[in-house]
Design an enzyme around this catalytic site. Sequence first.
Site, PDB file in Angstrom:
ATOM      1  N   CYS A 180       0.827  -1.205   0.000  1.00  0.00           N
ATOM      2  CA  CYS A 180       0.000   0.000   0.000  1.00  0.00           C
ATOM      3  C   CYS A 180       0.860   1.254   0.000  1.00  0.00           C
ATOM      4  O   CYS A 180       0.454   2.294  -0.531  1.00  0.00           O
ATOM      5  CB  CYS A 180      -0.957   0.000   1.182  1.00  0.00           C
ATOM      6  SG  CYS A 180      -0.148  -0.206   2.783  1.00  0.00           S
ATOM      7  N   HIS A 212      -1.484   1.526   7.507  1.00  0.00           N
ATOM      8  CA  HIS A 212      -1.926   1.385   6.127  1.00  0.00           C
ATOM      9  C   HIS A 212      -1.812   2.724   5.420  1.00  0.00           C
ATOM     10  O   HIS A 212      -2.066   3.779   6.011  1.00  0.00           O
ATOM     11  CB  HIS A 212      -3.379   0.893   6.103  1.00  0.00           C
ATOM     12  CG  HIS A 212      -3.945   0.732   4.734  1.00  0.00           C
ATOM     13  ND1 HIS A 212      -3.327  -0.009   3.747  1.00  0.00           N
ATOM     14  CD2 HIS A 212      -5.089   1.234   4.170  1.00  0.00           C
ATOM     15  CE1 HIS A 212      -4.059   0.032   2.642  1.00  0.00           C
ATOM     16  NE2 HIS A 212      -5.123   0.783   2.878  1.00  0.00           N
ATOM     17  N   CYS A 223      27.962  34.956  11.819  1.00  0.00           N
ATOM     18  CA  CYS A 223      28.873  35.058  12.950  1.00  0.00           C
ATOM     19  C   CYS A 223      28.276  35.982  14.011  1.00  0.00           C
ATOM     20  O   CYS A 223      27.851  37.105  13.706  1.00  0.00           O
ATOM     21  CB  CYS A 223      30.231  35.591  12.489  1.00  0.00           C
ATOM     22  SG  CYS A 223      31.418  35.838  13.834  1.00  0.00           S
TER      23      CYS A 223
END
Length: 422
Positions: free
Chosen positions: A99, A379, A249
């Site tokens: 599936c 599923h 930075c």
Amino acid sequence: SRFSARDEEDIGTPSTSRRYSIYGDDSSSVYRRDYTRTYGGRTDSKDEADSRFSVSSYQNGYERDSIDNTRGSSGTSGGSSSSTAPGGTGGLKNLGNTCFMNSVIQCLSNTKLLVDYLLTDTYTQDINTTNSSMKGSLIKAFSTLIKGLWKPGSRVIDPSSLKGAVQRFAPRFSGYNQEDSQEFLRYLLEGLHEDVNRVTVKPQPINTEIDSSLSVQEQAMEAWKRYLRRDDSKLVDIFVGQLKSTLRCSTCDYESVTFEPFWDLSLPIPARSGEVTLNECLEAFTKEEILDGDEMPTCARCKTRRRCTKFFSLYKLPKVLVVHLKRFSPTERFRSKLSSTVTFPLTSLDVSKFSDSPGRCTYSCYAVSNHSGTLYSGHYTAYAKNPKTCEWHYFNDSRVSKSSSSNVISNEAYLLFFELLT
């Protein structure tokens, strides 16, 4: 297949993920090996329902079937005859825990740019027989399957030929193990890309750093050109975008940028349950991260290691944006599935807030791969909007139902497919 050695080592990250993923823990081989085979399967009751629904077998892997409306907008059961069903509404036979594959195929079958490329046989002009491991056989099998799904009249198609081609390309999909739909999508797209890669003789990669004195736009263009030197196909045209990573930075505010291609965006869900917006997921993905201590990088201006902030932004937007919602926790403490409902506008997702792209930034959702169940048993299904009729359908293996757009957003959504609006 060039995946064979990696499969033997049981490393669970496909080359698309390994080469392009900058998503931290989601590309962890331990994490993928641990969870990808634990869900996505079928229950016996679902298999029995599918077998009752399919009526009789036909040649070439087709079975007669009809669209049912059991999950349609009206909430009533019923069906339309196969002679009147529009193209693109065929179902797919579940071969046993497949599936996950069927869900992805239905989403791709409703991807207009890809379907047009296949149905018109334009792809045959691009088949790469030089350095593609499959020599075009994967995209031929995929095209045959898509054409079957797009024949007028609803049918149930047997995807065995495509599965066979996929497992030759990526042996980890041999057999009938439960797999993750996102991982399958990444392998499939890479295999299709290889089969139609316009680069027949790959040059050596350029590993030198891009000149930081160039403008950000010029650096992005150079990074994209370097990528296309080796990987250039219709699949890249459709699915691949470019991320910008910025290091700032904290001492001198100097910013350095790097660019990476991406086939999908893997987004964290900033809530374990309840409701969140897709914008909140994108905010979590693009938020600043502090690099300190052992993680401090070297500032190009200060010439020494400095505390920095790092953040991502979308630079080159793909024509089709695939969003992977990270529902499965990679940590040992929370081995569970996140049940949050991620909401978003179906027709007007504006990502300009997260993008440096000067062009269009609005997407429309046309397909969703769903996962129901738990980490250990579940599923896959799909919702998709037919690009010809603009009607939504619900795909549950062999069963196909007309649906309403109101059903699409749910706590089962796992992969989201968006098309860039023109």
